[in-house]
Design a protein around this motif. Sequence first.
Motif, PDB file in Angstrom:
ATOM      1  N   ARG A 182       0.737  -1.189  -0.089  1.00 23.94           N
ATOM      2  CA  ARG A 182       0.004   0.068   0.080  1.00 23.94           C
ATOM      3  C   ARG A 182       0.912   1.231  -0.006  1.00 23.94           C
ATOM      4  N   LEU A 183       1.924   1.270   0.608  1.00 22.85           N
ATOM      5  CA  LEU A 183       2.890   2.401   0.563  1.00 22.85           C
ATOM      6  C   LEU A 183       3.012   2.968  -0.786  1.00 22.85           C
ATOM      7  N   THR A 184       3.540   1.881  -1.759  1.00 22.41           N
ATOM      8  CA  THR A 184       3.495   2.409  -3.124  1.00 22.41           C
ATOM      9  C   THR A 184       2.277   2.684  -3.937  1.00 22.41           C
ATOM     10  N   VAL A 185       1.282   1.795  -3.669  1.00 20.14           N
ATOM     11  CA  VAL A 185      -0.064   1.942  -4.276  1.00 20.14           C
ATOM     12  C   VAL A 185      -0.369   2.955  -4.067  1.00 20.14           C
ATOM     13  N   ASP A 188       1.419   6.362  -5.568  1.00 26.45           N
ATOM     14  CA  ASP A 188       1.267   6.287  -7.206  1.00 26.45           C
ATOM     15  C   ASP A 188      -0.218   6.891  -7.348  1.00 26.45           C
ATOM     16  N   ALA A 189      -1.381   6.531  -6.458  1.00 26.52           N
ATOM     17  CA  ALA A 189      -2.647   6.969  -6.654  1.00 26.52           C
ATOM     18  C   ALA A 189      -2.792   8.374  -6.189  1.00 26.52           C
ATOM     19  N   ILE A 193       2.029  10.590   0.465  1.00 31.94           N
ATOM     20  CA  ILE A 193       3.168  10.909   0.109  1.00 31.94           C
ATOM     21  C   ILE A 193       4.088   9.775  -0.166  1.00 31.94           C
ATOM     22  N   PRO A 194       4.976   9.970  -1.404  1.00 35.65           N
ATOM     23  CA  PRO A 194       5.837   8.766  -1.418  1.00 35.65           C
ATOM     24  C   PRO A 194       6.936   8.755  -0.456  1.00 35.65           C
ATOM     25  N   GLN A 195       7.313   7.251  -0.236  1.00 33.87           N
ATOM     26  CA  GLN A 195       8.234   6.842   0.493  1.00 33.87           C
ATOM     27  C   GLN A 195       9.324   5.910  -0.299  1.00 33.87           C
ATOM     28  N   GLU A 196      10.561   5.848   0.232  1.00 37.05           N
ATOM     29  CA  GLU A 196      11.410   4.959  -0.648  1.00 37.05           C
ATOM     30  C   GLU A 196      11.451   3.883   0.215  1.00 37.05           C
ATOM     31  N   VAL A 197      11.515   2.818  -0.647  1.00 30.37           N
ATOM     32  CA  VAL A 197      11.428   1.387  -0.057  1.00 30.37           C
ATOM     33  C   VAL A 197      12.743   0.833  -0.347  1.00 30.37           C
ATOM     34  N   PRO A 198      13.671   0.542   0.853  1.00 28.22           N
ATOM     35  CA  PRO A 198      14.907   0.043   0.414  1.00 28.22           C
ATOM     36  C   PRO A 198      14.880  -1.414  -0.381  1.00 28.22           C
ATOM     37  N   SER A 199      15.797  -1.834  -0.969  1.00 24.61           N
ATOM     38  CA  SER A 199      16.059  -2.887  -1.869  1.00 24.61           C
ATOM     39  C   SER A 199      15.713  -4.075  -1.020  1.00 24.61           C
ATOM     40  N   PRO A 219      -5.774  -5.837  -5.196  1.00 22.67           N
ATOM     41  CA  PRO A 219      -5.606  -6.256  -6.670  1.00 22.67           C
ATOM     42  C   PRO A 219      -5.073  -5.119  -7.517  1.00 22.67           C
ATOM     43  N   THR A 220      -4.065  -5.477  -8.435  1.00 28.10           N
ATOM     44  CA  THR A 220      -3.534  -4.468  -9.306  1.00 28.10           C
ATOM     45  C   THR A 220      -3.759  -4.743 -10.862  1.00 28.10           C
TER      46      THR A 220
END
Length: 221
Positions: A182-185, A188-189, A193-199, A219-220
């Motif tokens: 959900r952080l990314t989804v 993006d929507a 606010i965006p968050q950097e997700v470490p590798s 679902p995406t």
Amino acid sequence: MPAPAIPDELRDDVETLWNFHRIDDPLAPVDVAIGLGSHDPSVAVYTAELFAKDLFPVVVFTGANAPTTVERFPRGEAVHYREIAMEAGVPDIAILVEPRATNTAENFEFTRELLRERGTPVTRALILSRPYQQRRAYTTAKKLWPEVDFLCSAIQQSLNDYVEGIGDPKRVIDMLVGDTQRLTVYADAGYAIPQEVPSEVEAAYDRLITAGYDSRLLPTS
């Protein structure tokens, strides 16, 4: 019979997500605390502990029900949190209830409306949530209420102790995986606010999905 535990082969990956989602800001006085409703009653207990330290004069418990909470809190998450907090020593006059929100965005939208209607100014607020909900809650709050300085905190427990208290390792792992997605989804929507997700977090997330911990994924396309 021993309590269910996190499988040993998954522990490192679960710990990686757990540590990433926790923010645990240093505590300081704020104008209001916002307790986010969920299946986890420790949020209300922890709120009472912090109220006793004079960190805030009022708390808003916010939340209606989700499919995962209706059996535990049939009259609504916020309503039950209020009762738990009062049993732990928070006076009724210091508690506001926002009983309509069904998602994190509504938690903050409706809480903001409630406080504005009451004429309560807010420049700094403390978000109280499940330990692993902190990062997602913060990104949502800052998107919807950017003028407020938000701190985040949650009950100070190890992953092992938290899972034992909930009694359902799969639920905790599924929720960690779902919140990571959900952080990314949501960013993006435009909902957060965006968050950097470490590798290393992305890799742990992918491995847990492969292991079958996917019931909370959106679902995406």
